[in-house]
Write a protein that holds these residues in place. Structure first.
Motif, PDB file in Angstrom:
ATOM      1  N   ARG A   1       0.876  -1.174   0.088  1.00 37.07           N
ATOM      2  CA  ARG A   1      -0.067   0.062  -0.002  1.00 37.07           C
ATOM      3  C   ARG A   1       0.966   1.313  -0.055  1.00 37.07           C
ATOM      4  NH1 ARG A   1      -3.789  -2.368   4.916  1.00 37.07           N
ATOM      5  NH2 ARG A   1      -4.155  -4.344   4.109  1.00 37.07           N
ATOM      6  N   ILE A   2       0.197   2.385  -0.687  1.00 40.41           N
ATOM      7  CA  ILE A   2       1.130   3.825  -0.706  1.00 40.41           C
ATOM      8  C   ILE A   2       0.416   4.650   0.032  1.00 40.41           C
ATOM      9  CG2 ILE A   2       2.321   3.055  -2.811  1.00 40.41           C
ATOM     10  CD1 ILE A   2       0.437   4.764  -4.282  1.00 40.41           C
ATOM     11  N   GLY A   3      -0.782   4.344   0.525  1.00 39.87           N
ATOM     12  CA  GLY A   3      -1.407   5.466   1.245  1.00 39.87           C
ATOM     13  C   GLY A   3      -2.103   6.590   0.426  1.00 39.87           C
ATOM     14  N   VAL A   4      -2.761   6.124  -0.915  1.00 39.70           N
ATOM     15  CA  VAL A   4      -3.371   6.933  -1.961  1.00 39.70           C
ATOM     16  C   VAL A   4      -4.588   6.381  -2.370  1.00 39.70           C
ATOM     17  CG1 VAL A   4      -3.071   8.457  -4.212  1.00 39.70           C
ATOM     18  CG2 VAL A   4      -1.069   8.158  -2.499  1.00 39.70           C
ATOM     19  N   LEU A   5      -5.741   7.201  -2.512  1.00 35.14           N
ATOM     20  CA  LEU A   5      -7.132   6.689  -2.986  1.00 35.14           C
ATOM     21  C   LEU A   5      -7.184   7.563  -4.056  1.00 35.14           C
ATOM     22  CD1 LEU A   5      -8.908   6.280   0.206  1.00 35.14           C
ATOM     23  CD2 LEU A   5      -7.554   4.402  -0.812  1.00 35.14           C
ATOM     24  N   ALA A   6      -7.936   6.956  -4.909  1.00 37.12           N
ATOM     25  CA  ALA A   6      -8.372   7.895  -6.279  1.00 37.12           C
ATOM     26  C   ALA A   6     -10.089   8.078  -6.160  1.00 37.12           C
ATOM     27  CB  ALA A   6      -8.059   6.836  -7.558  1.00 37.12           C
TER      28      ALA A   6
ATOM     29  N   GLU B   1     -15.385  16.697   1.113  1.00 38.47           N
ATOM     30  CA  GLU B   1     -15.602  15.771   2.217  1.00 38.47           C
ATOM     31  C   GLU B   1     -14.890  14.322   1.895  1.00 38.47           C
ATOM     32  OE1 GLU B   1     -16.847  16.639   4.673  1.00 38.47           O
ATOM     33  OE2 GLU B   1     -18.260  18.429   3.930  1.00 38.47           O
ATOM     34  N   VAL B   2     -14.511  14.058   0.795  1.00 35.88           N
ATOM     35  CA  VAL B   2     -13.637  12.734   0.574  1.00 35.88           C
ATOM     36  C   VAL B   2     -12.211  12.972   1.078  1.00 35.88           C
ATOM     37  CG1 VAL B   2     -12.796  11.162  -1.040  1.00 35.88           C
ATOM     38  CG2 VAL B   2     -15.150  11.682  -0.973  1.00 35.88           C
ATOM     39  N   VAL B   3     -11.660  14.218   0.731  1.00 34.37           N
ATOM     40  CA  VAL B   3     -10.554  14.547   1.183  1.00 34.37           C
ATOM     41  C   VAL B   3     -10.411  14.426   2.504  1.00 34.37           C
ATOM     42  CG1 VAL B   3      -8.687  16.360   0.979  1.00 34.37           C
ATOM     43  CG2 VAL B   3      -9.836  15.855  -0.975  1.00 34.37           C
ATOM     44  N   HIS B   4     -11.244  14.985   3.176  1.00 31.83           N
ATOM     45  CA  HIS B   4     -11.313  15.132   4.731  1.00 31.83           C
ATOM     46  C   HIS B   4     -11.240  13.749   5.358  1.00 31.83           C
ATOM     47  CE1 HIS B   4     -12.682  19.484   4.750  1.00 31.83           C
ATOM     48  NE2 HIS B   4     -11.496  19.697   4.245  1.00 31.83           N
ATOM     49  N   ALA B   5     -12.416  12.979   4.919  1.00 32.39           N
ATOM     50  CA  ALA B   5     -12.586  11.674   5.357  1.00 32.39           C
ATOM     51  C   ALA B   5     -11.299  10.957   5.185  1.00 32.39           C
ATOM     52  CB  ALA B   5     -13.730  11.032   4.728  1.00 32.39           C
ATOM     53  N   ALA B   6     -10.546  11.005   3.994  1.00 33.63           N
ATOM     54  CA  ALA B   6      -9.591  10.192   3.851  1.00 33.63           C
ATOM     55  C   ALA B   6      -8.490  10.527   4.557  1.00 33.63           C
ATOM     56  CB  ALA B   6      -9.196   9.911   2.402  1.00 33.63           C
TER      57      ALA B   6
ATOM     58  N   GLY C   1      -5.429   8.540   7.131  1.00 30.83           N
ATOM     59  CA  GLY C   1      -4.184   8.685   6.743  1.00 30.83           C
ATOM     60  C   GLY C   1      -3.958   8.396   5.163  1.00 30.83           C
ATOM     61  N   TYR C   2      -4.766   8.603   4.352  1.00 32.35           N
ATOM     62  CA  TYR C   2      -4.760   8.607   3.098  1.00 32.35           C
ATOM     63  C   TYR C   2      -4.891   9.989   2.482  1.00 32.35           C
ATOM     64  CZ  TYR C   2      -6.242   3.566   3.267  1.00 32.35           C
ATOM     65  OH  TYR C   2      -6.044   2.549   3.498  1.00 32.35           O
ATOM     66  N   ARG C   3      -4.148   9.933   1.106  1.00 34.02           N
ATOM     67  CA  ARG C   3      -4.010  11.125   0.430  1.00 34.02           C
ATOM     68  C   ARG C   3      -5.306  10.654  -0.803  1.00 34.02           C
ATOM     69  NH1 ARG C   3       0.206  12.044  -2.290  1.00 34.02           N
ATOM     70  NH2 ARG C   3       1.116  10.027  -1.859  1.00 34.02           N
ATOM     71  N   ILE C   4      -5.780  11.843  -1.293  1.00 32.82           N
ATOM     72  CA  ILE C   4      -6.835  11.611  -2.534  1.00 32.82           C
ATOM     73  C   ILE C   4      -6.236  12.277  -3.944  1.00 32.82           C
ATOM     74  CG2 ILE C   4      -9.069  12.245  -3.520  1.00 32.82           C
ATOM     75  CD1 ILE C   4      -9.245  10.087  -1.215  1.00 32.82           C
ATOM     76  N   VAL C   5      -6.250  11.437  -4.913  1.00 27.66           N
ATOM     77  CA  VAL C   5      -6.165  11.933  -6.263  1.00 27.66           C
ATOM     78  C   VAL C   5      -7.724  11.877  -6.914  1.00 27.66           C
ATOM     79  CG1 VAL C   5      -3.812  11.206  -6.575  1.00 27.66           C
ATOM     80  CG2 VAL C   5      -5.390   9.620  -7.392  1.00 27.66           C
ATOM     81  N   VAL C   6      -7.930  13.096  -7.550  1.00 29.38           N
ATOM     82  CA  VAL C   6      -9.176  13.246  -8.262  1.00 29.38           C
ATOM     83  C   VAL C   6      -9.108  13.022  -9.760  1.00 29.38           C
ATOM     84  CG1 VAL C   6     -11.156  14.565  -8.469  1.00 29.38           C
ATOM     85  CG2 VAL C   6      -9.830  14.752  -6.393  1.00 29.38           C
ATOM     86  N   GLU C   7      -9.847  12.314 -10.365  1.00 32.25           N
ATOM     87  CA  GLU C   7      -9.791  11.909 -11.702  1.00 32.25           C
ATOM     88  C   GLU C   7     -11.161  12.524 -12.247  1.00 32.25           C
ATOM     89  OE1 GLU C   7      -8.731  10.786 -15.517  1.00 32.25           O
ATOM     90  OE2 GLU C   7      -7.660  11.210 -13.963  1.00 32.25           O
ATOM     91  N   ARG C   8     -11.241  13.565 -13.081  1.00 29.33           N
ATOM     92  CA  ARG C   8     -12.494  13.898 -13.592  1.00 29.33           C
ATOM     93  C   ARG C   8     -12.174  14.064 -15.123  1.00 29.33           C
ATOM     94  NH1 ARG C   8     -16.262  18.321 -10.826  1.00 29.33           N
ATOM     95  NH2 ARG C   8     -17.618  17.264 -12.166  1.00 29.33           N
TER      96      ARG C   8
END
Length: 330
Positions: free
Chosen positions: A59-64, A81-86, A90-97
């Motif tokens: 695991r690398i601690g990143v969610l999409a 809210e996803v960024v805050h919850a993640a 301990g997770y970072r978020i990358v967003v794909e649109r």
């Protein structure tokens, strides 16, 4: 369909292991073989499945977070809210649109621990079969094979239509009623709209159920303009998103109609623009904090326990009456 290592190997005339060595930068590959593999990769448009590879190695601690490039009404609130919850986990978020057809390939190329999919259609189907932890969030629909934290679209439509009925409206149209689903089944929003009308002993008038290709203001404007030009002008319009409703209110203004005295309008999503429009827009607010918190929690569980039972969670929603529906028809 996306190309695989096997496809590249077949075209280049080498083994799958050799293709893997080239793709991963292994130095002990001859120049000729490397050129053949790179040419095959370019011709086939192959993208390494970093998503699956990372899941195999750690695991690398990143969610999409994958969202459609259309005007999803609550996309900004949901992303925040996803960024805050993640972050709390301990997770970072990358967003794909982006365009529907690009979503699956671009996410497969990302090194992430799991994916939250808020995009419908092919993107959701492709990612749920990619072999890694996936949770559907918001409006994406599941076939029951993966976790889902969803909006009760049918319930929101029913409650919005019922609100219009309580204000005295009876000729209620709907915009954003998408074409029937598989087997001719009504879409959830359409089903909820019909349910509320039936409970009041009503049925939609001919031409009062209009589709919208996207949840955009222009689509709402065009649909409402057609409604106002027809023989049975509605006294209220339920829109399946706030952007559609904003467009519908502008069409009413251009047609010389007053909102809400001549036609009431309600949307779904509680976007900021609707809170400051004139009149302010009645809407159905989705609990994006709940959506985000539960979706991230489900994804974290799925990452740690791949064999956990599949779960479906429904987010609450609330009707928020504002100026666009406040005047009853006598």
């Amino acid at each position: 369909m996306a190309s695989t290592l096997k496809d590249v190997a077949r075209l280049a005339g080498v083994s799958v292991k050799t293709v893997s060595n080239v793709v991963n930068g292994y130095p002990h590959v001859s120049a000729d073989v490397r050129r053949r593999v790179e040419a095959a990769v370019a011709e086939l448009g192959y993208r390494p499945n970093a998503f699956a590879r990372t899941l195999r190695t750690g695991r690398i601690g990143v969610l999409a977070l994958v969202l459609p490039d259309t005007d999803l009404p609550y996309a900004d609130d949901l992303t925040r809210e996803v960024v805050h919850a993640a972050g709390r986990r301990g997770y970072r978020i990358v967003v794909e649109r982006g365009p529907e057809e690009e979503g699956p390939d671009s996410i497969r190329a990302m090194p992430v621990d799991g994916v939250l999919v808020g995009a419908p259609g092919e993107t959701a189907r492709a990612l749920t079969t990619a072999g890694g932890p996936v949770v559907l969030i918001g409006g994406a629909h599941s076939d029951g094979s993966c976790d889902q934290v969803r909006v009760d679209v049918a319930g929101a439509a029913e409650d919005a239509t019922a609100h219009l009925l309580r204000t005295g409206r009876r000729r209620i149209a709907a915009i954003g009623a998408y074409p029937p689903g598989p087997g001719g089944a009504p879409r959830p929003g359409t089903a909820g709209y019909h349910r509320a009308l039936r409970a009041a002993g009503l049925t939609p008038l001919p031409g009062h159920l209009l589709p919208a290709r996207h949840d955009r203001r222009a689509d709402g404007y065009r649909a409402a303009r057609d409604l106002f030009a027809g023989p049975d002008r509605p006294d209220a319009i339920f829109c399946l998103s706030d952007p559609l409703a904003i467009g519908a209110m502008r069409a009413a203004f251009d047609a010389g109609l007053r909102v809400p005295a001549d036609v009431a309008v309600i949307g779904v999503g509680d976007i900021e623009e609707g809170r400051y429009s004139r009149p302010t827009l009645s809407t159905v607010a989705v609990d994006t904090r709940f959506l985000a918190r539960e979706a991230v929690a489900r994804l974290a569980t799925r990452i740690g326990q791949p064999d956990a039972a599949v779960a479906e969670v429904v987010a609450p929603h609330t009707v928020l009456p504002r100026e666009s529906t406040e005047v009853a028809v006598s």
